[in-house]
Enzyme design. Structure first.
Site, PDB file in Angstrom:
ATOM      1  N   PHE A 177       0.679  -0.863   0.306  1.00 18.25           N
ATOM      2  CA  PHE A 177      -0.113   0.329   0.028  1.00 18.25           C
ATOM      3  C   PHE A 177       0.961   0.771   0.384  1.00 18.25           C
ATOM      4  O   PHE A 177       0.990   2.200  -1.284  1.00 18.25           O
ATOM      5  CB  PHE A 177      -1.185  -0.089   0.936  1.00 18.25           C
ATOM      6  CG  PHE A 177      -2.161   1.293   1.599  1.00 18.25           C
ATOM      7  CD1 PHE A 177      -2.621   2.197   0.482  1.00 18.25           C
ATOM      8  CD2 PHE A 177      -1.932   1.892   3.050  1.00 18.25           C
ATOM      9  CE1 PHE A 177      -3.252   2.897   1.016  1.00 18.25           C
ATOM     10  CE2 PHE A 177      -2.652   2.632   2.652  1.00 18.25           C
ATOM     11  CZ  PHE A 177      -2.994   3.246   2.318  1.00 18.25           C
TER      12      PHE A 177
ATOM     13  N   ALA B 229       7.189  -6.179   5.785  1.00 17.49           N
ATOM     14  CA  ALA B 229       6.479  -6.492   7.168  1.00 17.49           C
ATOM     15  C   ALA B 229       5.396  -7.167   7.298  1.00 17.49           C
ATOM     16  O   ALA B 229       4.433  -6.947   6.054  1.00 17.49           O
ATOM     17  CB  ALA B 229       6.423  -4.811   8.022  1.00 17.49           C
TER      18      ALA B 229
ATOM     19  N   TYR C 225       3.237  -7.302  17.344  1.00 18.54           N
ATOM     20  CA  TYR C 225       3.438  -6.291  16.844  1.00 18.54           C
ATOM     21  C   TYR C 225       4.075  -5.232  16.927  1.00 18.54           C
ATOM     22  O   TYR C 225       5.723  -4.892  16.055  1.00 18.54           O
ATOM     23  CB  TYR C 225       2.302  -5.960  15.359  1.00 18.54           C
ATOM     24  CG  TYR C 225       2.433  -4.578  14.219  1.00 18.54           C
ATOM     25  CD1 TYR C 225       2.728  -4.962  13.381  1.00 18.54           C
ATOM     26  CD2 TYR C 225       2.023  -3.879  14.725  1.00 18.54           C
ATOM     27  CE1 TYR C 225       2.916  -3.841  12.171  1.00 18.54           C
ATOM     28  CE2 TYR C 225       2.117  -2.559  13.973  1.00 18.54           C
ATOM     29  CZ  TYR C 225       2.540  -2.824  12.878  1.00 18.54           C
ATOM     30  OH  TYR C 225       2.917  -2.209  11.737  1.00 18.54           O
TER      31      TYR C 225
END
Ligand SMILES: NC(=O)c1ccc[n+]([C@@H]2O[C@H](COP(=O)([O-])OP(=O)(O)OC[C@H]3O[C@@H](n4cnc5c(N)ncnc54)[C@H](O)[C@@H]3O)[C@@H](O)[C@H]2O)c1
Length: 351
Positions: free
Chosen positions: A13, A82, A185
């Site tokens: 993105f 990631a 995360y």
């Protein structure tokens, strides 16, 4: 010769939008990306300009990193590759640890093996590193513990002050707020920061850490159900569904439009050399989830959102940030309001 930039995770993105921005500005850009199926659904096209080289490879795999660096020795690296699923990271911790932590160390080891030190590494870190962040009760600033399951079952949504008094969240700032991750995360994003800080210092090169708030906009995966509440709400609103809003609707977030994030990353790449920087990138405007839901419902003519009192373990109550240090340091300022940005997202989904 033009400056060269390697963007890991550059087909995603943020990466694909940044690739376009850098290529348009004349940078020689290469992307290393595994094209993960959770992000890139089957039969979707990878939207990169023709001048951008795409190396399909895995940052956790040493031979892939070596192969890319044999072909392309970048003057800067923007590290975006990631695993990004916050809730998913609680049940798939190893996957997040592997890509985010080992993927970073593999990249650095590959640089060492080929004897190449880029002039700068730019990391897209996350506001998640702050966890619940700092809150104020009366005159006292404190760091609340993560909200417990029992607390959420009881509907006590806001963290309370040390003596049980009402408290308000403060805007996070890399200059004064201690990172205290509350999920896996977030812990891996903070680990990336520490690993890159150690390596860049030892190699006398520069590091820019941009802690991004919630990024949204055209290009976001609409099929990845693990990330992106704005994309999810936009999709459901277009189907005229009533949005379910969790807790009491007052969860606070800073939603920042993709173009503003790209401009901040671009400023870090192209701006004057600073030894290292840690800045917060957001719109600077905190928004409740209910406000976001209402805005999308109104734009799409969907029914009003419903506050359902459900919750997700591990969610933080409030995330907002102080963007002024970034405004000054990067000579950058966000330009997109939530209204304009969500409309652009809806238009993109329509077409
Ligand atoms: N989008 C947000 O709201 C947000 C907020 C804070 C921080 N960030 C950070 O920004 C970065 C980019 O996020 P995004 O929203 O563009 O995510 P994204 O999922 O759209 O893009 C990530 C890209 O990394 C690639 N990738 C995954 N594993 C890889 C591997 N092992 N090797 C090589 N490539 C791999 C994926 O295929 C994907 O193209 C991430 O580091 C994320 O932590 C994003």
């Amino acid at each position: 010769m033009s400056e060269s930039v390697l963007i890991t995770g550059g087909a995603g993105f943020i990466g694909s939008a940044l690739s376009r921005r850098l290529a348009e500005a004349g940078y020689d850009v290469a992307v290393m990306d595994i094209l993960h199926p959770q992000v890139h659904a089957e039969n979707t096209t990878i939207d990169l300009p023709p001048s951008v080289r795409l190396y399909t490879g895995d940052v956790t795999h040493a031979p892939d990193c070596d192969a890319v660096l044999r072909l392309f020795k970048p003057s800067q690296i923007v590290h975006l590759a990631a695993e990004t699923g916050t809730a998913q990271s609680l049940t798939e911790a190893t996957r997040h640890g592997s890509v985010n932590v080992v993927g970073t160390t593999q990249l650095l080891d590959a640089l060492s093996r080929c004897g190449h030190v880029p002039d700068q590494v730019v990391l897209a870190s996350s506001r998640a590193v702050y966890g619940e962040g700092a809150w104020r009760a009366g005159d006292e600033v404190f760091y609340p513990h993560p909200r417990s399951h029992a607390q959420l079952v009881a509907g006590r949504w806001d963290p309370q002050g040390p003596s049980g008094e009402a408290a308000v969240p403060l805007a996070s700032s890399a200059m004064r707020t201690e990172p205290r991750p509350t999920n896996i995360y977030a812990a891996t994003k903070l680990a990336q920061e520490h690993i890159l800080a150690g390596w860049t210092a030892a190699h006398d090169t520069r590091l820019s850490v941009l802690r991004l708030q919630n990024v949204y906009g055209p290009g976001q995966s609409l099929t990845n159900s693990y990330t992106g509440i704005v994309a999810l709400f936009a999709r459901l609103s277009r189907q005229k569904q009533a949005l379910e809003v969790y807790e009491d609707g007052q969860i606070l977030r800073d939603f920042v439009y993709i173009d503003d994030v790209v401009e901040a990353l671009y400023a870090a790449v192209s701006g004057p050399a600073e030894p290292s920087r840690y800045v917060d990138i957001g719109s600077g405007v905190p928004t409740t989830i209910h406000q976001l839901a209402q805005q999308l419902a109104t734009s799409c003519g969907a029914p009003d959102p419903v506050v359902v009192g459900k919750f997700r373990d591990g969610d933080v109550r409030a995330a907002r940030c102080d963007i002024e240090p970034a405004v000054e340091d990067l000579n950058w300022r966000p330009a997109w309001s939530l209204e304009k940005g969500t409309q652009a997202l809806l238009d993109w989904i329509e077409n």
